[in-house]
Every structure is written in structure tokens, then in C-alpha cells.
Design an enzyme around this catalytic site. Structure first.
Site, mmCIF file in Angstrom:
data_model
loop_
_atom_site.group_PDB
_atom_site.id
_atom_site.type_symbol
_atom_site.label_atom_id
_atom_site.label_comp_id
_atom_site.label_asym_id
_atom_site.label_seq_id
_atom_site.Cartn_x
_atom_site.Cartn_y
_atom_site.Cartn_z
ATOM 1 N N ASP A 11 0.844 -1.366 -0.034
ATOM 2 C CA ASP A 11 -0.004 -0.050 0.061
ATOM 3 C C ASP A 11 0.871 1.167 0.054
ATOM 4 O OD1 ASP A 11 -2.009 1.886 0.236
ATOM 5 O OD2 ASP A 11 -3.121 0.547 1.996
ATOM 6 N N HIS A 13 -0.542 4.538 -0.309
ATOM 7 C CA HIS A 13 -1.137 6.012 0.221
ATOM 8 C C HIS A 13 -0.604 6.322 1.293
ATOM 9 C CE1 HIS A 13 -4.160 3.633 -2.112
ATOM 10 N NE2 HIS A 13 -4.715 4.687 -2.383
#
Ligand code: B12
Lengths: 137, 404
Positions: A11, A13
Site C-alpha cells: 500500500d 497511500h
């Protein structure tokens, strides 16, 4: 108190992670931010090296669902993590889901506090309450 | 070319390996097989005295890789931080890691019987003391080692030093933000390696002809990497394989590792101590026999395992091709040894060392393609660059010569 935080798996983000770092610092925690793209073993290893009391994991793309299942198994290999407080937040499933299903599932994975789509400050207030309660206990 | 004193003397560069030595002047590079019945200096003077005698001792620069490096055993708290950081520093200093131990499970590890050159103890940030108890002392007491160094959390240092004889304490390699601090341990290990090279009797002899410090070859090679584009058509990221007689050195761009280590240096290094084509031939063959695909490679090269017992040019060639294959395997997920490189992202492989005198580009490309097909299931084709003229070493050696 020492907190290890970061975003799990592949991930990337990063925005919430930056905000998390700032908020935790503002609240007086000593923060070890492992950033995005962090694997489960790295989280636990960082707790061991720093002596952190709290592990705070984010997942935004929903990958945590997969990693969650491995938490207990991996944690059992460590001999010094029994008193660790574990918290997770962000988007804890892929696609839509509701907190009533998600929260118990993650508690079962071994997390003490589970915040599916809960904003940061509400989540950190929950953490503080939890710590207070456990100090008294 | 001007040196620090402003003079512009020509330099003589000499590299002593376990199998060959090379002598390089502005005009030419000579390479000779070593005669093991002679001391290095005698051998060198026997074969190249005309060249050597043309130079002042201050213009002669020597490096050596003849001893294959030192070994270390590391005791740390976790794989992702203490062990990884110390391992990385050790590799960069030219030290081979023979065992990594997670402290919490230390009682489950066996005791290596070999003499360990240096034991490294590491773990914890400075505000996290109280990590190492008497289980550490018990384990260390059973080890056979020459040096021992502590680079872990500050609070534990005193206590361990009072219990472990001759423990050297250096600053923590992990800082308060959980980042790596390389300087002190790297300098210490580099010096140990340097002393080891200089301590070898026949290397000491070489100070009779040079007024300069003798360095380890991997350092010299590492120096040249940032300059490599000037000489070869190499595109980043790349690896450089120096397959020698006793060991194989791999220098790789940092971009090829998925890592939580942030350091300034652009290239790291790893040594495979037992993979070499002459002195370590036996252990190379042993490694090949453990590798299920090595057999297929032999078939692909149209030979059988009996080639291992042969002493021919053909056998040497096959052993070298095998060495390339095994080293690539060691760095892929297939073996997941100490570093796993993103080999599919690699654009070039540079080959240097003795193999460039035996294999041609086609021989090398053949093995590399075989590796990618078999192990990585891919048609990826990094450019193979062959340093037949030892330019890499010359560039690095010149860098050094200029710095002195
Ligand atoms: C910007 C963005 C991107 C950027 C990211 C840039 C970067 N480097 O950060 C890019 C374009 C690269 C991207 C890529 C992808 N994204 Co995107 N992205 C977004 C977007 C639009 C905003 C995220 C953001 O920064 N928000 C601002 C921050 C401050 O808010 P937040 O992340 O929601 O975090 C808040 C809370 O969750 C909470 N929080 C977070 N962690 C924790 C932890 C605890 C303990 C607590 C208490 C609270 C907490 O705090 C924050 C503030 O309150 C969201 C959609 C959206 N509007 O949320 C999708 C979104 C997160 N992305 C999504 C997806 C699917 C992807 C991709 C897979 C898309 C694709 N198919 O390629 C890739 C995945 C890449 C990867 N490897 O991770 C999905 C995830 C869906 C899911 N979980 O089911 C979302 C929700 C969009 C959607 N609705 O489909 N994305």
C-alpha cells in the site's frame, strides 16, 4: 509512550500516514514511522528494536484483510510482544463492508482497537481511552 | 596524470588474486597465473621484473584479494533491523557473514566449529536497554573467535563489557529514529580486513616494492563503479560480477534491493566465499550438485557431470558458466540467501575477473538467458558487458592511486 506506525503491505497511500505522524507527535508520543510499504514482520521487528508499547497500522487499499490472518501466527514467534497494544485503521476491506462485520473480524486477528473508516482524531481519542482504562486495570 | 604532490609520474598498478596476478601500466596489462611454489614477490619479480623495476616504489600501487576475506557471526534482535543493518555493513566492509542469530532464540542455534574472525552483537535503540541477558554470555563462551564487537543499544554496553572478555564497544548502528549508522562499525571492520591482508606474510613482502598502502581489491573495484559509464555501455541498475579463483564478488546498484535501509552509497557488495573457479572449485561443484537446475544447465551445455572431474579447457569453461549461473541463483528468490535482488529490473551485468579471459560474450549470454528462463520464467535480457581488459580494476586503482 513509544508508537510504531506505518502502512501495511504494498500500500502506497501516504497522506494519512503523514497526518498520523504529526498527530501522534502533537499528542506527545514518541513516533517510529515506518512509512508506506511496510511488511508485518517489519512492524513487529520495529517494536522489538524500539521497545514500543503501541503498534498502529494503517491500511488504505484494503490489503490488511489478507495480512490480518497472519498476525497471530507471526506474533506467536516473538517472545517479548505479549504486552503490545495493537491498533489498526483506514479502509479495512476491499470494496464496501460495514464496521459491525469488520471490527470483530480484526479483533479476532489479534487487534485490540479496530477503526474502519474512522477519522484520525476520533481513533486516537479511542486509543487514549484504552490506555487509561488499561492503566487502571 | 597528477598526484597529490603535483608530480605526473606514471603509475604501476598490481592486483594479486588467489589464482592470477595482474600488472598494469599505461600501455598494457599483463596477466600471469601464480606459481604456488614461489612467494608472491619472487613470482612477481620472476615474471615482471623489467616492468616493476621501471617504477619508483611510490608509483607502485598494489591491491590484493588473495585471502578471500574475513568471517563474522552476528547476534541481533530482529531480521529487519539489527541483523540487516549489521549484515549490510559487514558486506560492504568485505566481511562474509557465516551465521545470523536472533537473540531471543539463541539457545536453539548450534555452535559453528570454525574459527570466526569477528563476532558482532547488535540490537535495540539507545532508549531500549536490557535486551541481552546471560544467554548471550553462555553462547559466546562456546564460540571460537578472534575479535568481538558490540554495536547495540547504549545501556547494555557496560554490562556486557563487564562479562565478555576483550569486548570492543562502538556506537550503536541503529539511531533513535531506527535508521542505520554505518560509520563506526564499517571503519572497524574495514581496518580488520586491511590488517588481515597486510598480516599475510607474503603480502607483507610486497612492501619491499611499494611505498603505498596495499588495499583489498573489492574496495578498488567498488571505487570504480560510479565511473563505469564512462568506459562501458552500462545502464543502471546493474550488477558487476567478479568471479575469481577463490571467491565471487557481486557489486550491485542499490536500486535492485527492496529495502528499508537508506544509505548514501549507490552500490553494495556481497561476497560468496566458496564460489570460485580454481581454489574454491570443489565447493562450487558441491553447490552445483545441490542445485536441481545445474544438471539441466549441463545438459544444455551438452556435457555431463563427469566434466567436474576433467582437467581441460572445456571443463574450465563449463565451471565458469556454472559459476555465473549459481551466483545468479544465490541472488534470486530461488535461493533467497542474504540479499535478494530484483533481477528482472536489472539492465546490465558487467563481468570482470579471470572468467573474461576464458568465456566470450556468447558463452555468457547463453547462461544468463538460461537462468532467466529456468529460474525466473522470463525472457528478460540484461545487456552482458565483458571487461576483458580489466578496465574496471584499472579505473578503480587509478582512483586510489590519485587519492594517495
Ligand atoms: C490519493 C489516492 C491514491 C493515490 C495515492 C497517492 C499517495 N502516494 O498517497 C494513488 C493514485 C497512487 C492511488 C493508488 C491506488 N488507489 Co487510491 N486513493 C486515493 C484517494 C483518492 C485519497 C486517499 C487520501 O490520500 N486521502 C486523504 C487521507 C488523509 O485520508 P484517508 O487515506 O482516507 O485516511 C483517513 C482515515 O482512513 C484515517 N486513517 C488512516 N489510517 C488510519 C489508522 C488508524 C489507526 C486510524 C484510527 C485512522 C486511520 O485517517 C485519515 C484521516 O482521517 C482514495 C479515495 C478517498 N477519497 O479516500 C483512494 C483509495 C484509497 N484508493 C483505492 C485504490 C483501490 C487504489 C489502487 C488499488 C487503484 C488501482 N486500481 O491502481 C491504487 C493502489 C496503489 C497501492 N499500491 O496502494 C481505493 C481503496 C478501496 C478499498 N480499500 O476498497 C480508494 C478508497 C478509492 C476507492 N473508493 O476505490 N490512490
Amino acid at each position: 509512550m513509544k508508537v510504531v506506525t506505518g502502512v501495511i503491505g504494498n500500500d502506497i497511500h501516504v497522506v494519512a500516514n503523514r497526518l498520523m505522524d504529526l498527530s501522534l507527535n502533537a499528542r506527545g508520543y514518541e513516533v517510529f514511522n515506518l512509512g508506506v510499504n511496510t511488511y508485518l514482520e517489519e512492524f513487529f521487528d520495529a517494536v522489538v528494536e524500539t521497545g514500543a508499547e503501541i503498534l498502529l497500522i494503517s491500511s488504505l487499499n484494503g490489503e490488511a484483510e489478507g495480512w490480518g490472518r497472519e498476525v497471530k501466527l507471526l506474533k506467536a514467534k516473538y517472545k517479548t510482544l505479549d504486552n503490545l497494544t495493537m491498533m489498526i485503521g483506514g479502509n479495512l476491506t476491499v470494496g464496501s463492508g460495514n464496521a459491525e462485520d469488520i471490527v470483530p473480524r480484526y479483533k479476532n486477528y489479534g487487534f485490540d482497537l479496530v477503526c474502519h473508516q474512522v477519522d484520525l482524531n476520533t481513533g486516537l481519542d479511542m486509543l487514549e481511552n484504552y490506555i487509561q482504562e488499561h492503566k487502571q486495570a | 596524470m597528477r598526484d597529490a604532490n603535483g608530480s605526473s609520474n606514471e603509475k604501476l598498478l598490481i592486483d594479486i588474486g588467489s589464482t592470477y596476478f595482474k600488472v598494469s601500466t599505461k600501455e598494457s596489462i599483463e596477466q600471469h597465473f601464480r606459481d604456488f611454489n614461489k612467494q608472491i614477490l619472487d613470482d612477481l619479480m620472476h615474471k615482471c621484473s623489467d616492468t616493476v623495476q621501471r617504477f619508483e616504489s611510490n608509483d607502485i600501487h598494489i591491491c590484493s584479494s588473495a585471502n578471500g576475506g574475513l568471517s563474522t557471526l552476528i547476534i541481533g534482535l530482529t531480521h529487519s533491523y539489527s541483523l540487516k543493518y549489521a549484515t549490510n555493513i559487514a558486506y560492504n566492509a568485505g566481511i562474509n557473514v557465516i551465521e545470523s542469530i536472533i537473540f531471543q532464540d539463541i539457545e536453539d542455534y548450534s555452535i559453528p566449529s570454525d574459527l570466526i574472525d569477528v563476532v558482532i552483537i547488535v540490537g535495540g535503540i539507545d532508549s531500549n536497554g536490557g535486551q541481552f541477558d546471560e544467554r548471550l554470555d553462555n553462547y559466546i563462551a562456546k564460540l571460537n573467535y578472534s575479535n568481538i564487537v558490540y554495536v547495540g543499544n547504549g545501556p547494555d554496553a557496560m554490562a556486557i563489557a563487564s562479562r565478555v572478555d576483550k569486548l570492543l564497544v562502538l556506537p550503536n548502528v541503529i539511531d533513535d529514529r531506527l535508521h542505520i549508522v554505518e560509520t563506526h562499525l564499517k571503519e572497524y571492520l574495514t581496518n580488520l580486513y586491511q590488517q588481515d591482508i597486510e598480516g599475510k606474510e607474503d603480502i607483507k613482502d610486497l612492501y619491499k616494492i611499494t611505498g603505498n598502502q596495499i588495499y583489498s581489491t573489492p574496495y578498488v573495484v567498488n571505487k570504480s563503479l560510479p565511473e563505469i559509464n564512462a568506459t562501458f555501455a552500462v545502464t543502471d541498475p546493474f550488477i558487476l560480477l567478479d568471479i575469481g579463483g577463490a571467491t565471487t564478488d557481486v557489486h550491485y546498484s542499490k536500486d535492485l534491493v527492496r529495502d528499508n535501509i537508506v544509505t548514501e552509497q549507490g552500490h553494495d557488495r556481497i561476497v560468496f566465499k566458496k564460489l570460485g573457479v580454481f581454489k574454491s572449485r570443489e565447493s562450487l561443484i558441491f553447490t552445483a550438485e545441490q542445485n536441481e537446475f545445474a544438471y539441466e544447465l549441463l545438459m544444455h551445455l551438452k556435457v555431463t557431470e563427469s566434466i567436474y572431474k576433467e582437467n581441460s579447457d572445456r571443463a574450465t569453461k563449463v565451471i565458469m558458466q556454472l559459476a555465473i549461473f549459481l551466483v545468479l541463483c544465490e541472488m534470486s528468490h530461488y535461493r533467497a540467501a542474504n540479499v535478494t535482488l530484483k533481477l528482472l529490473a536489472m539492465n546490465s551485468i558487467v563481468f570482470t575477473g579471470g572468467i573474461t579471459k576464458v568465456l566470450n560474450v556468447a558463452d555468457i549470454e547463453d547462461v544468463v538467458a538460461f537462468f532467466y528462463r529456468k529460474i525466473l520464467n522470463s525472457d528478460h535480457k540484461p545487456a552482458c558487458v565483458v571487461d576483458t581488459n580489466y578496465d574496471i580494476w584499472t579505473i578503480g586503482a587509478k582512483e586510489y592511486a590519485l587519492c594517495q
